[in-house]
Design an enzyme around this catalytic site. Sequence first.
Site, PDB file in Angstrom:
ATOM      1  N   CYS A   1      12.821  40.322  39.760  1.00 46.55           N
ATOM      2  CA  CYS A   1      14.178  40.781  39.447  1.00 46.55           C
ATOM      3  C   CYS A   1      14.712  40.071  38.210  1.00 46.55           C
ATOM      4  CB  CYS A   1      15.136  40.485  40.615  1.00 46.55           C
ATOM      5  SG  CYS A   1      14.662  41.205  42.192  1.00 46.55           S
TER       6      CYS A   1
ATOM      7  N   CYS B   1      11.815  45.356  40.568  1.00 43.38           N
ATOM      8  CA  CYS B   1      12.860  45.717  41.533  1.00 43.38           C
ATOM      9  C   CYS B   1      13.430  47.092  41.183  1.00 43.38           C
ATOM     10  CB  CYS B   1      13.961  44.664  41.504  1.00 43.38           C
ATOM     11  SG  CYS B   1      15.397  45.041  42.515  1.00 43.38           S
TER      12      CYS B   1
ATOM     13  N   CYS C   1      17.649  46.476  40.344  1.00 45.75           N
ATOM     14  CA  CYS C   1      18.167  45.899  39.093  1.00 45.75           C
ATOM     15  C   CYS C   1      17.342  46.272  37.871  1.00 45.75           C
ATOM     16  CB  CYS C   1      18.270  44.377  39.204  1.00 45.75           C
ATOM     17  SG  CYS C   1      16.676  43.505  39.235  1.00 45.75           S
TER      18      CYS C   1
ATOM     19  N   ASP D   1      29.365  34.339  -1.954  1.00 43.37           N
ATOM     20  CA  ASP D   1      29.940  35.664  -1.722  1.00 43.37           C
ATOM     21  C   ASP D   1      31.454  35.629  -1.929  1.00 43.37           C
ATOM     22  OD1 ASP D   1      29.527  38.483  -0.350  1.00 43.37           O
ATOM     23  OD2 ASP D   1      31.250  37.542   0.640  1.00 43.37           O
TER      24      ASP D   1
END
Length: 490
Positions: free
Chosen positions: A34, A65, A68, A440
């Site tokens: 899971c 699973c 899930c 920048d």
Amino acid sequence: MHTDTERCVRAVRSKDARFDGWFFTAVLTTRIYCRPSCPVVPPKVENMTFLPSAAACQQAGFRACKRCRPDTSPGSPQWNARADSVARAMRLIADGVVDREGVAGLAARLGYSARQIERQLLAELGAGPLALARSQRAQTARLLIETTGLPMAEVAFAAGFSSIRTFNDTVREVFGLAPGELRTRAARGSGPAATPGVIALRLPYRAPLNPSNLFGHLAATAVPGVEEWRDGAYRRTLTLPHGHGIVSLTPRPGHIACRLLLTDPRDLTQAISRCRWLLDLDADPVAVDEQLRADPLLAPLVDEAPGRRVPRTVDGAEFAVRAVLGQQVSTAAARTHAARLVTAHGTPVDDPEGGLTHLFPTPQALAGLDPEALALPRTRRTTLTTLVAALADDSLRLGTDTDWERARAELTALPGFGPWTVEVIAMRALGDPDAFLPTDLGIRRAAAQLGLPATPAALTARATHWRPWRAYAVQYLWTVDDHPINHLPA
């Protein structure tokens, strides 16, 4: 992280979704694995073991699973935050290199022997490249089974399996259901039928995710014909190994809705991987924001809109060309220059759902362009043609497997490549989370307003405390200016 049992148990007991993809919980009594946030009651501690990848779970005999769906977890954020051989290998496997070129091809791209790569991946992920690629094929197969009406034989080969038997055995082993049963279960819980030929799916991410700068940047800089913002979605064309595609990406609560129209379903894995990379969906925003919030001058920006991602690109070579076209001009002018290249050298495509018309031209298509036909200063023409030549002959590679520092050195050696161009390519094309743009204009304006150091050298020194997430700091600093890149289009 999977070796820290106490921490893993706490995450499972609290069902903490932030750790989905970081590790997997394998239950010794049920032989099921899971994600940490699985909604079922956690098993006893003595019945849990923790593994670093879905492939390791599958290789150890655990199946996914059904509740899930751990195979759909976001990817581990560490592969996008690192530039070592294991991280680069994982990015290449996600892009389907093992399926197309085999383990030998993967190793050759990384400059190692196949045995070295196998050993490194086994040590860190508990599975070698073939097992990792097999796990990815299983997930691709599941998506095709559940979201398309393709015959199972076509699903098998599109997902990269060499035979129907291997496909059937793998799906049963990984998901505990036969392919037909997966399709039946999906049909029972599905809504309206999807448009024929369109694959619709959800792209998961770790919360929080702030879509404003992510989609705002992509929409504001979109090249006409290749990209567009339409009906609340960012849409663009994709050049893929077996054909091309058109993707539509829409921000939704808890996921990104993705619609893919592919000329060849074998490209599904690569298309998904590139979309996740484009939107930086495997990032760990909690870790990033926690680090940046420690600076009292950045903290208000982070608190106001947490979860900003770095907008990337689906093709490093494309972005490098666009970065050169955008040197010292406005966003609108850069889009105009790029659109002219697309019209003259891009491959036309049909878009039944919108206004996209072309694929962005490849370096090979641009290699023969006439510099005199470019409405650019002469020095910029030289910069562009030199870049295109290096990309076309493969002496310069800007892909997910590229070593960041080597690429910086190679770009710097080209004429017309200053620090800003090199770093913006490192940030958006190569995915370096620590790329920084102290020269920048937007960053310098933000620094002045926030009280940060004014000169690039002093700002870089201050930004040491933001490492290794300076590219994310750039996203927050850019929000100080009211620019279209910071807002979702109306």
